[in-house]
Design a protein around this motif. Structure first.
Motif, short mmCIF file in Angstrom:
data_model
loop_
_atom_site.label_atom_id
_atom_site.label_comp_id
_atom_site.label_asym_id
_atom_site.label_seq_id
_atom_site.Cartn_x
_atom_site.Cartn_y
_atom_site.Cartn_z
N LEU A 152 22.65 23.82 74.98
CA LEU A 152 22.34 25.25 74.55
C LEU A 152 21.84 26.16 75.85
O LEU A 152 21.15 25.75 76.65
CB LEU A 152 21.17 25.44 73.65
CG LEU A 152 21.63 24.69 72.18
CD1 LEU A 152 20.36 24.58 71.54
CD2 LEU A 152 22.52 25.62 71.59
N GLY B 85 11.37 35.94 82.42
CA GLY B 85 11.29 34.53 82.08
C GLY B 85 10.51 34.47 80.96
O GLY B 85 10.56 33.33 80.25
N TRP B 86 9.42 35.11 80.61
CA TRP B 86 8.33 34.82 79.52
C TRP B 86 8.72 35.58 78.17
O TRP B 86 7.97 35.34 77.42
CB TRP B 86 7.08 35.62 80.06
CG TRP B 86 7.18 36.83 80.81
CD1 TRP B 86 7.41 37.33 81.79
CD2 TRP B 86 6.91 38.19 79.79
NE1 TRP B 86 7.47 38.44 82.13
CE2 TRP B 86 7.07 39.36 80.95
CE3 TRP B 86 6.55 38.17 78.51
CZ2 TRP B 86 6.73 40.35 80.33
CZ3 TRP B 86 6.41 39.56 78.17
CH2 TRP B 86 6.51 40.70 78.93
N ASN B 87 9.63 36.35 78.11
CA ASN B 87 10.12 36.90 76.83
C ASN B 87 10.62 35.98 75.94
O ASN B 87 10.96 34.84 76.36
CB ASN B 87 11.04 38.06 76.89
CG ASN B 87 10.63 39.24 77.89
OD1 ASN B 87 10.91 39.38 78.89
ND2 ASN B 87 9.73 40.03 77.23
N GLU B 88 10.73 36.30 74.45
CA GLU B 88 11.42 35.46 73.46
C GLU B 88 12.71 35.21 74.11
O GLU B 88 13.47 35.99 74.60
CB GLU B 88 11.35 36.03 72.14
CG GLU B 88 11.95 37.34 72.05
CD GLU B 88 11.11 38.33 72.07
OE1 GLU B 88 9.98 38.20 72.76
OE2 GLU B 88 11.36 39.26 71.42
N GLN B 89 13.52 33.98 73.76
CA GLN B 89 14.71 33.43 74.25
C GLN B 89 15.59 33.79 73.08
O GLN B 89 15.27 33.47 71.92
CB GLN B 89 14.65 31.99 74.59
CG GLN B 89 13.77 32.05 76.00
CD GLN B 89 13.65 30.47 76.50
OE1 GLN B 89 14.19 29.57 76.04
NE2 GLN B 89 12.80 30.46 77.62
N TYR B 90 17.04 33.95 73.39
CA TYR B 90 18.02 34.15 72.46
C TYR B 90 19.08 33.19 72.91
O TYR B 90 19.38 33.08 74.01
CB TYR B 90 18.51 35.53 72.49
CG TYR B 90 17.57 36.66 71.81
CD1 TYR B 90 16.62 37.32 73.02
CD2 TYR B 90 17.52 36.96 70.51
CE1 TYR B 90 15.60 38.17 72.44
CE2 TYR B 90 16.55 37.95 70.06
CZ TYR B 90 15.46 38.46 71.02
OH TYR B 90 14.64 39.23 70.34
N PHE B 91 19.37 32.45 71.86
CA PHE B 91 20.41 31.18 72.19
C PHE B 91 21.83 31.72 72.03
O PHE B 91 22.11 32.46 71.01
CB PHE B 91 19.77 30.04 71.33
CG PHE B 91 18.61 29.50 71.87
CD1 PHE B 91 17.33 29.87 71.53
CD2 PHE B 91 18.69 28.03 72.64
CE1 PHE B 91 16.17 29.35 72.15
CE2 PHE B 91 17.48 27.77 73.02
CZ PHE B 91 16.26 28.16 72.89
N GLY B 92 22.70 30.95 72.60
CA GLY B 92 23.92 30.83 72.30
C GLY B 92 24.39 30.02 71.52
O GLY B 92 23.58 29.17 70.92
N PRO B 93 25.60 29.73 70.99
CA PRO B 93 26.14 28.94 70.15
C PRO B 93 26.23 27.46 70.69
O PRO B 93 26.18 26.54 69.46
CB PRO B 93 27.57 29.38 69.65
CG PRO B 93 27.99 30.14 70.85
CD PRO B 93 26.90 30.86 71.50
#
Lengths: 112, 118
Positions: free
Chosen positions: A90, A97-105
């Motif tokens: 993933l 670097g410290w914000n919420e992360q959004y994931f790829g498929p």
């Protein structure tokens, strides 16, 4: 806006081979992280890059490497593949670097 | 070491009933907590986060989470479950101790499979 994209979707490799996985972050996001998710487990952190520099590394062997390009896209390389490297890989992006992360498929890697 | 625990492998709920997915954490300092959902053969979708402030955090798709410092818990809740909520749910904490560089990577629990029956 397009979300995080990853390629390829699926990959089958043989033990000992090398593989390169690719990730394009959300437009405007400068940080990319890579995670490995083995079946039945939560994702495990591999690398984080921010502004083309490595900012963090998880507990993975040196066979794993990554880089981030000027357009903030990223590649994950795995050398000398082992059966245990079979997993969903993933990629996640965040503004900084410290914000919420959004994931790829994810990319499903199968090592035979 | 920082960690999160999800004590239930699976939670079964009838449609229309309230649901709770449990998460406890162990951190040094103030926790930065997250919930993500994963549908089959898909990546993770961000639901909500707790950084500071109100103990009740509202997120996407009608989900909310309650931060409880004394019990070191961050349970995910929804007042009325839908069949479409059936998925794998992950609790995560930001690894703020990794001062080698990253303050952004996440430490995930093992996940809880939510099954909502009609």
């Amino acid at each position: 806006d397009a979300g995080v994209t990853q390629s390829p979707t699926h990959l089958i490799k043989t033990r000992g081979q090398q593989v390169t996985l690719r990730c394009s972050p959300i437009s405007g996001h400068k940080s990319v992280s890579w995670y490995q998710q083995v079946l039945g487990q939560g994702p495990q952190f591999i690398f984080q890059y921010y502004e083309k520099e490595e900012r963090g590394r998880g507990n993975f062997p040196d066979r794993f490497s990554a880089r981030q390009f000027p357009n903030y896209s990223s590649e994950l390389n795995v050398n000398a593949l082992l059966l245990g490297d079979s997993a969903l890989y993933l990629c996640a992006s965040s503004l900084e670097g410290w914000n919420e992360q959004y994931f790829g498929p994810g990319t499903r890697l199968t090592v035979t | 070491a920082q960690s999160v625990a999800q004590p239930e492998d699976q939670v079964n709920v009838a449609e229309g009933n309230p649901l709770t997915v449990k998460c406890t954490y162990s951190v040094s300092g103030n926790p930065y907590l997250f919930w993500y959902v994963q549908y089959p053969n898909r990546g993770l979708q961000f639901l909500l986060k707790y950084i500071t402030g109100d103990n009740l955090v509202k997120g996407s798709y009608g989900f909310e989470a309650e931060f409880n410092k004394s019990q070191t818990s961050f349970h995910l809740k929804k007042p009325s479950a839908l069949v479409s909520d059936s998925a794998l749910y992950f609790c995560a904490v930001r690894d703020i101790l990794n001062y080698g560089g990253s303050q952004g990577n996440l430490i995930f629990g093992k996940g809880t499979k939510l099954s909502v029956k009609p």
